[in-house]
Scaffold this motif. Structure first.
Motif, PDB file in Angstrom:
ATOM      1  N   VAL A 166       0.839  -1.231   0.064  1.00  0.00           N
ATOM      2  CA  VAL A 166      -0.013   0.170   0.120  1.00  0.00           C
ATOM      3  C   VAL A 166       1.019   1.125  -0.094  1.00  0.00           C
ATOM      4  CG1 VAL A 166      -1.691   1.135   1.432  1.00  0.00           C
ATOM      5  CG2 VAL A 166      -1.993  -1.153   1.033  1.00  0.00           C
ATOM      6  N   THR A 184      -8.545  -1.790  -3.312  1.00  0.00           N
ATOM      7  CA  THR A 184      -7.678  -1.139  -2.134  1.00  0.00           C
ATOM      8  C   THR A 184      -7.512   0.287  -2.026  1.00  0.00           C
ATOM      9  OG1 THR A 184      -5.696  -1.449  -3.563  1.00  0.00           O
ATOM     10  CG2 THR A 184      -6.435  -3.497  -2.220  1.00  0.00           C
ATOM     11  N   GLN A 205      -7.524   2.048   1.853  1.00  0.00           N
ATOM     12  CA  GLN A 205      -6.123   1.730   2.240  1.00  0.00           C
ATOM     13  C   GLN A 205      -4.972   2.544   1.689  1.00  0.00           C
ATOM     14  OE1 GLN A 205      -8.205  -0.734   1.025  1.00  0.00           O
ATOM     15  NE2 GLN A 205      -7.758  -2.639   2.106  1.00  0.00           N
TER      16      GLN A 205
END
Length: 212
Positions: A152, A190, A193
């Protein structure tokens, strides 16, 4: 071949490749590195760039078509995109909100797809995004610093680099970047995040600027 650009990593030449408008991107030796190590690292970067381009094309991301890889001379031959950079496009369309929103939609969607492949571009700027003349599609170019990562943090830094490029090149463009993020969040599994980490990266960037 005609030299059209030289950066820290490579020289870019314009040429005709079997009747097609093309560019040749040649990575040159780094004299500060041991020759054997430099040869291995340079060859690895050439292959990595070509693999990232190929994976993007397979996923439907518009990138320059690969024509040939000369691994002995560390040269990639690829399509020369006919069109204009997003940088120039935005400078010409500053007051056209619909046009700017359309570009933001394309960028956000492309980056969400890119990061879903765990590809980090590494040098996202409005000069490395093109509008293809024939189809008006968004083209992502220059994967010279690209790499594979599912972290991330790396994806957040990728977005941060683009944000800094927007703010430094296009004054008063925060709303446009925010639109890109909105689209990214909708398209990316995602995204939340990555966005949360982006806030941390921004904070570190501000602290670094204050320290100098």
């Amino acid at each position: 071949m005609q030299l059209i650009q030289q950066g820290a990593e490579a020289k870019v030449y314009a040429l005709t490749f079997y009747g097609k408008e093309a560019i040749a991107k040649e990575r040159f030796p780094k004299t500060y590195r041991h020759p054997v190590l430099d040869k291995k690292l340079t060859a690895r970067r050439v292959i990595q760039e070509a693999r990232c381009l190929y994976r993007c094309q397979q996923a439907g991301i518009d990138t320059p078509a690969l024509y040939y890889i000369d691994s002995n001379r560390n040269i990639i031959y690829m399509e020369r995109i006919q069109g204009c950079t997003v940088k120039q496009y935005l400078l010409n369309q500053t007051d056209d909100k619909a046009a700017c929103d359309g570009i933001a939609e394309k960028i956000g969607t492309t980056l969400a797809t890119l990061h879903a492949l765990d590809i980090i571009h590494g040098d996202l700027t409005t000069s490395n995004l093109y509008i293809r003349e024939s189809t008006n599609s968004l083209v992502l170019i220059d994967f010279g610093l690209s790499f594979i990562s599912n972290l991330v943090e790396d994806k957040a830094v990728d977005l941060y680099v683009l944000e800094r490029a927007f703010l430094s090149t296009h004054p008063n463009s925060q709303a446009l970047f925010d639109k890109i993020i909105q689209v990214y969040l909708k398209r990316s599994t995602t995204g939340k995040q990555v966005y949360a980490r982006l806030e941390d990266v921004r904070l570190r960037g501000r602290k670094k600027s204050m320290v100098g």
